[in-house]
Design a protein around this motif. Structure first.
Motif, PDB file in Angstrom:
ATOM      1  N   ASP A  66      39.129  35.487  33.858  1.00 34.87           N
ATOM      2  CA  ASP A  66      39.957  36.443  33.779  1.00 34.87           C
ATOM      3  C   ASP A  66      38.719  37.455  32.629  1.00 34.87           C
ATOM      4  O   ASP A  66      38.645  38.762  34.016  1.00 34.87           O
ATOM      5  N   ALA A 108      34.125  30.784  38.264  1.00 30.51           N
ATOM      6  CA  ALA A 108      34.733  30.422  39.537  1.00 30.51           C
ATOM      7  C   ALA A 108      34.835  29.391  40.877  1.00 30.51           C
ATOM      8  O   ALA A 108      34.345  28.308  40.191  1.00 30.51           O
ATOM      9  N   LYS A 143      36.721  38.552  37.377  1.00 38.05           N
ATOM     10  CA  LYS A 143      38.031  38.886  37.834  1.00 38.05           C
ATOM     11  C   LYS A 143      37.570  40.975  38.517  1.00 38.05           C
ATOM     12  O   LYS A 143      37.304  41.400  37.190  1.00 38.05           O
ATOM     13  N   GLY A 144      37.181  40.957  39.361  1.00 34.63           N
ATOM     14  CA  GLY A 144      37.283  42.332  39.733  1.00 34.63           C
ATOM     15  C   GLY A 144      35.919  42.452  39.994  1.00 34.63           C
ATOM     16  O   GLY A 144      35.904  43.613  41.162  1.00 34.63           O
ATOM     17  N   ARG A 145      35.148  42.084  39.520  1.00 34.36           N
ATOM     18  CA  ARG A 145      33.760  41.499  39.468  1.00 34.36           C
ATOM     19  C   ARG A 145      33.020  41.013  40.376  1.00 34.36           C
ATOM     20  O   ARG A 145      32.259  41.586  41.095  1.00 34.36           O
ATOM     21  N   THR A 151      32.540  37.956  42.627  1.00 36.75           N
ATOM     22  CA  THR A 151      33.291  37.077  44.435  1.00 36.75           C
ATOM     23  C   THR A 151      32.993  36.091  45.292  1.00 36.75           C
ATOM     24  O   THR A 151      31.121  36.304  44.373  1.00 36.75           O
ATOM     25  N   THR A 186      40.941  30.636  45.453  1.00 33.76           N
ATOM     26  CA  THR A 186      40.150  31.064  44.243  1.00 33.76           C
ATOM     27  C   THR A 186      40.267  30.592  43.736  1.00 33.76           C
ATOM     28  O   THR A 186      41.373  31.559  43.335  1.00 33.76           O
ATOM     29  N   TYR A 187      39.864  31.116  42.210  1.00 35.88           N
ATOM     30  CA  TYR A 187      40.487  31.099  41.113  1.00 35.88           C
ATOM     31  C   TYR A 187      39.302  31.931  40.531  1.00 35.88           C
ATOM     32  O   TYR A 187      38.209  31.449  40.623  1.00 35.88           O
ATOM     33  N   TYR A 188      39.272  32.811  39.732  1.00 37.25           N
ATOM     34  CA  TYR A 188      38.606  33.312  38.912  1.00 37.25           C
ATOM     35  C   TYR A 188      38.749  33.233  36.963  1.00 37.25           C
ATOM     36  O   TYR A 188      39.874  33.265  37.072  1.00 37.25           O
ATOM     37  N   THR A 230      39.332  24.138  37.907  1.00 45.50           N
ATOM     38  CA  THR A 230      38.419  25.271  37.373  1.00 45.50           C
ATOM     39  C   THR A 230      38.735  24.053  36.208  1.00 45.50           C
ATOM     40  O   THR A 230      37.180  25.177  35.074  1.00 45.50           O
TER      41      THR A 230
END
Length: 124
Positions: A59, A46, A62-64, A66, A55-57, A106
């Motif tokens: 894959d 991240a 992502k969603g888990r 922050t 912000t970038y995460y 990234t």
């Protein structure tokens, strides 16, 4: 150059949460989290821009996970929820000192400042 110190790692069970923190000795711009599992290359997790607006995460998180930051305290945190055994790795904080408030790279090769890492182990 700045000194980066990570904290918050540990041993947890699958589905648990952990919060990693990274404190910098000075001002930074983009800050990222990367991880390296045994026998694997270090990979992006991240990143957050100085302004926090970008912000970038990866894959896989992502969603888990922050990422957040507090520029007044020179800290960046990584809240990790719903942890999985495949999240097991040493997590590294990285900082970019180039003055760009919106940039959030990234690629690990773009970071010159790294912490020592903190171990996260997720048991099944």
């Amino acid at each position: 150059q700045v000194q980066l110190v990570e904290s918050g790692g540990g041993l947890v069970q699958s589905g648990d949460s952990l919060r990693l923190s990274c404190t910098s000795s000075g001002r930074t711009y983009a800050m990222g989290w990367f991880r390296q599992a045994p026998g694997k290359e270090r990979e992006f997790v991240a990143v957050i821009s100085w302004s926090g607006s970008t912000t970038y995460y990866a894959d896989s998180v992502k969603g888990r996970f922050t990422i957040s930051r507090d520029n007044a305290k020179n800290t960046v945190d990584l809240q990790m929820n719903s942890l999985k055994p495949e999240d097991t790795a040493v997590y590294y904080c990285a900082a970019d000192l180039r003055p760009n408030t919106a940039w959030a790279p990234t690629m690990l090769g773009l970071y010159d400042n790294w912490g020592q890492g903190t171990q996260v182990t997720v048991s099944s």
